[in-house]
Design an enzyme around this catalytic site. Structure first.
Site, PDB file in Angstrom:
ATOM      1  N   LYS A 136      -0.547  -3.336  -2.953  1.00  0.00           N
ATOM      2  CA  LYS A 136      -1.379  -2.678  -1.939  1.00  0.00           C
ATOM      3  C   LYS A 136      -0.572  -1.941  -0.873  1.00  0.00           C
ATOM      4  O   LYS A 136      -1.104  -1.033  -0.218  1.00  0.00           O
ATOM      5  CB  LYS A 136      -2.300  -3.699  -1.277  1.00  0.00           C
TER       6      LYS A 136
ATOM      7  N   SER B 162      -0.277  -7.485 -10.364  1.00  0.00           N
ATOM      8  CA  SER B 162      -0.606  -6.774  -9.125  1.00  0.00           C
ATOM      9  C   SER B 162      -0.250  -7.534  -7.863  1.00  0.00           C
ATOM     10  O   SER B 162      -0.055  -6.937  -6.798  1.00  0.00           O
ATOM     11  CB  SER B 162      -2.091  -6.416  -9.100  1.00  0.00           C
TER      12      SER B 162
END
Length: 342
Positions: A60, A321
């Site tokens: 992110k 992720s």
């Protein structure tokens, strides 16, 4: 900016985030190390893109910093705000701190404590609301209207997509022979960015023209799969999506811009069960030095348990992720495989 993010914009994002976000390693995992009782040894070479090794433990930071860094000085002085269950919160908080701006984060009350604590440690102010992703967005919009903060959406913005797309660009640079890339999908920032960068890189001759990009998400939060195959953007209720252990994948629908990119550039989406997510986490903890959070393990689960639904290829890259795993869950997973091998 065109309707779709361009390769030039992705390359510009790559330069912009350099020195802040990490060019994460792509680890090859020996096939024999992936063997478990639930399935035979895979018939493909597996590579894991370790976004867990970013400074905030997740991809992110790429999109958040790319967007915050393009704000005017006046906007930075007013401060930034976002709504997030955890990893994007940390990305915005980290970017804001690096650029000297105040950060306000609207988070669900059921967000993992490890993510709340990490966000606070980065100097952000946290505002808690209920579990629905729509509640987070509405509260953030209310605060924007009241205080003039700059909104940094979790996924539905071209700057966010371009930032996340740098992950896919790195994969094709690190593994030019890659045939299949699997990305987690929730709001669609990472999948839309990865699919866009990989396919544009293929058009530019950087990787095989036949390379495919697929998304993976939990069966309990399968709005993206339904949207993809119905070719209509659908929304699931918070009561449904919050059932999954993958707290980063509980978004109720793809973003509008993300959906457009996914439909144009992605090749498919598969879903995995909660049991498969946990099994993939155990495999990663046992077979590698990487630490996966549930949302990050859906891609390995897809590769190992749903190979029959995916293209038959020899080189597969899955994106881990994030690695912000609750200590109690890690202890539970490690204990379960030790008991199983005892």
């Amino acid at each position: 900016m065109s309707e779709f993010v361009t390769l030039e914009e992705i390359r510009a994002a790559k330069e912009r985030i350099a020195g802040v976000a990490v060019r994460t390693p792509l680890y090859r995992v020996e096939r024999a190390r992936l063997r478990m009782g639930e399935f035979p040894e895979p018939e493909f070479d597996l590579y894991i893109k370790a976004e867990s090794e970013q400074p905030i433990g997740s991809f992110k930071l790429r999109g958040a910093y790319n967007m915050v860094a393009q704000l005017s000085l006046e906007a930075l002085r007013r401060g930034v705000i976002t709504y997030s269950s955890g990893n994007h919160a940390q990305g915005v908080a980290y970017a804001a701190r690096a650029l000297g701006a105040k950060a306000v984060i609207v988070m669900p009350s059921n967000a993992p404590e490890v993510k709340k604590a990490a966000t606070r440690a980065l100097g952000a102010e946290i505002v808690e609301v209920g579990p629905a992703s729509s509640e987070r967005r509405l509260k953030a919009e209310e605060l924007v209207a009241e205080f003039g903060y700059a909104m940094i959406p979790p996924y539905d913005a071209p700057q966010i997509i371009a930032g996340q797309a740098t992950c896919g660009l790195e994969i094709v640079e690190q593994l030019p022979g890659v045939e299949l890339v699997i990305s987690p999908v929730s709001g669609g920032g990472l999948l839309s960015g990865t699919a866009t960068s990989v396919k544009l890189a293929a058009q530019a001759g950087m990787v095989s023209a036949g390379v495919q990009v697929w998304g993976a998400e939990p069966e309990l939060a399968a709005d993206a799969k339904e949207s993809f195959y119905s070719k209509t953007l659908v929304e699931w209720s918070a009561a449904k999506t919050t059932r999954t252990i993958g707290d980063g994948l509980r978004t109720q629908s793809l973003g509008v811009l993300n959906f457009a990119h996914v439909m144009k550039f992605a090749d498919g989406i598969v879903t995995v069960s909660e049991e498969e997510i946990l099994a993939a986490m155990r495999v990663m903890l046992r077979a590698t030095t990487l630490v996966p959070e549930p949302s990050g393990a859906v891609t390995l689960a897809a590769a190992l348990f749903h190979a029959e639904e995916l293209p038959k290829v020899k080189k597969v890259a899955v994106i881990l992720s994030g690695g912000n795993l609750e200590p109690a869950l890690r202890e539970q997973l490690e204990g379960s495989w030790l008991r199983g091998s005892g």
